[in-house]
Write a protein that holds these residues in place. Structure first.
Motif: not given
Length: 567
Positions: A206, A208, A212, A253, A255, A269
């Motif tokens: 990930t 971000s 996240s 996913y 965030n 993202c």
């Protein structure tokens, strides 16, 4: 290098009516109208024998806004029903839909205006439970900006903030901004679908801005909690692995992004993935990791052939897109010069189109552009005629806002933006005396945000007149003092500069309005500050000390003045 903002915008294309000689049979008796939807051409690089995308999405304006809240049905050219789902609808926004495009057909029909009356029978929808399972379905919600350390905390916040800001169907999880509105404290959830080509161990990382969490088939794979910049994750530092069997899987996913107005990059993202001993691959759209989706455009609009349809229905409509903008900040929607392109449908031969915008401007033709001086919910009226006279008039609410996917921040240390001279010249070419007070006030504030004193000075006579006539609301008067302070600041006080004189003209109007017998406290307080500011300009630019003394002596001792802005 990861792009800090979204780099592309899909727009609608309106195919001329008449491109298809024979109209298709009407598949759903009782529907008021249908939209003919064609899939866009495959993106460059698509293999010739590639399977049809399982899901497509489309977006267009409705001639009857209530249709967005009513059922919609979709069919392929052979009359087979296909699944369809409303993705997003909001007042003044063109709704968007996702539909099943796995049949491989290039054309589909979306039926709207289904009757609620029992006089017309409409069979139950056999595909009412259909949901898109391709691409990445994004939903965003606002929250209080607190730091998030666990996925369980994220879900608690998500449930406490049930009102969505927007939903979109995307090709992948690769976002560089908030596409549903201004930058703010945001919760984003992506549900994405992919097919694992083989049994293997897959790794996901990930990347971000802020917390996240990544899950596959509901199982946590990796997380990067807390508040942070995205840079330290670009080499796959925050990754995890999961054993997957060949076949379909779902990825989630999450965030939690905290906005800070300090030049910080916008929401980001991203996901990187690799299988086995291979290298990391950023899951951009061209990576083709998730099941493909396709955009579709409006090709035609047809009203019901049955004259006995239960309810009246419009014979034409229009939609719109943002084509250009000058917006000073990414975290607000009150200011901006925004150009919209409108498109009427169907564009039949012999039809003429006359547009009336609620700011007094007009347009003609099937595709006019119009520059708005401020965002907001506006009204647009379209009148259509043919050789026999008027066909009808349609008035639709239009929410004017920036294209959020193409915004930069104003901070000079991070993607500085400037006022487009084309927009500025078009705005200044309009007679300010004819502008709505709210448009005039917003245009003035915009020039201050872009630090454009020459444009501010040109509006001074109209502003002074709007102040005196009280067409400008008293709530706008304190903002005017900030603008006149900018016009008369030391750096702008020079021979031949129009700024101080323009500032004095506005300050004088505010002071005189405050002196009216029926002036309210909301007028008297900024009026006293304007009188002090007026006196300051006289001291800096003239030797009229007697006039300065007169201005100061006339201050209402019972009204504590606002401290005049720093000049």
């Amino acid at each position: 290098m990861i792009a800090p903002r979204l780099l592309c915008l899909l727009t609608l294309a309106l195919v001329p009516v008449g491109a298809w000689a024979d109209p298709a049979p009407w598949h759903l008796p009782g529907a008021a109208a249908r939209f003919v939807i064609d899939l866009d051409n495959p993106p460059p690089g698509t293999k010739p024998n590639a399977p049809a995308p399982p899901v497509a999405w489309t977006r267009f304006g409705l001639p009857d806004p209530s249709w967005a809240d009513a059922p919609v049905r979709a069919y392929d050219p052979n009359g087979n029903p296909v699944g369809v789902k409303l993705l997003w609808s909001a007042p003044g926004e063109p709704p968007s839909w996702a539909f099943d495009s796995s049949s491989g057909a290039k054309r589909y029909f979306l039926y709207v205006g289904l009757p609620s009356s029992s006089k017309v029978f409409v069979a139950p929808d056999p595909l009412a439970g259909w949901n898109p399972e391709a691409g990445a379905l994004l939903e965003t919600r606002s929250y209080d900006g607190r730091e998030v350390g666990r996925v369980e905390d994220f879900r608690t916040l998500w449930d406490k903030n049930p009102v969505p800001l927007g939903r979109s169907l995307l090709a992948t999880v690769f976002e560089g901004g908030h596409r549903h509105g201004p930058q703010q404290n945001l919760l984003s959830v992506y549900h994405a679908w992919f097919d694992a080509p083989a049994d293997a161990t897959y790794q996901f990382a990930t990347i971000s801005a802020d917390a996240s969490f990544l899950l596959v088939d509901g199982k946590p794979v990796t997380a990067w909690p807390g508040r942070h910049w995205w840079g330290p994750g670009v080499q796959g530092q925050y990754h995890g692995s999961i054993d997957l069997t060949a076949g379909p899987h779902q990825l989630e996913y999450d965030n939690a992004y905290t906005f800070r107005s300090d030049g910080r990059p916008p929401l980001l993202c991203c996901i990187a993935a690799k299988a086995g001993d291979g290298g990391w691959a950023m899951l951009r759209a061209e990576t083709a990791f998730f099941r493909p989706i396709r955009h579709a455009h409006l090709a035609d609009y047809e009203t019901a052939p049955d004259a006995d349809t239960a309810a009246p229905f419009p014979k034409f409509g229009f939609d719109w897109d943002v084509v250009d903008q000058s917006v000073p900040t990414a975290n607000g929607e009150a200011l901006g010069l925004i150009a919209l392109r409108f498109r009427a449908y169907p564009a039949k031969p012999g039809w003429t189109f006359a547009w009336t915008f609620d700011d007094g401007a007009t347009g003609d033709g099937p595709k006019p552009d119009h520059l708005y001086l401020r965002p907001g919910l506006r009204q647009v009226r379209l009148t259509v005629r043919d050789a026999h006279g008027e066909i009808g008039t349609l008035t639709v609410p239009v929410r004017v806002h920036p294209n959020w996917t193409q915004l930069n921040t104003r901070n000079p240390d991070y993607n500085p933006v400037s006022l487009n001279p084309k927009h500025r010249d078009a705005a200044l070419a309009r007679d300010p005396a004819t502008l709505q007070p709210a448009d005039l006030a917003a245009e003035t504030a915009l020039y201050l945000a872009f630090e454009d004193p020459a444009s501010l000075a040109k509006l001074a006579p109209a502003l002074a007149q709007a102040v005196k006539s009280r067409s400008l609301a008293e709530g706008d008067l304190p903002a005017l003092l900030k603008e006149t302070a900018y016009l008369s600041r030391d750096a702008l006080v020079a021979p031949g500069n129009a700024g101080p004189a323009a500032a004095m003209q506005i300050d004088q109007a505010v002071a005189e309005r405050a002196a009216l017998p029926d002036a309210s406290a909301g007028e008297k307080v900024p009026g006293a500050a304007a009188r002090l500011a007026w006196a300051q300009i006289l001291l800096k630019t003239t030797r009229r000390t007697d006039d300065v003394a007169t201005l100061l002596a006339a201050l209402d001792k019972a009204t504590p003045p606002l401290a005049p802005p720093d000049r």
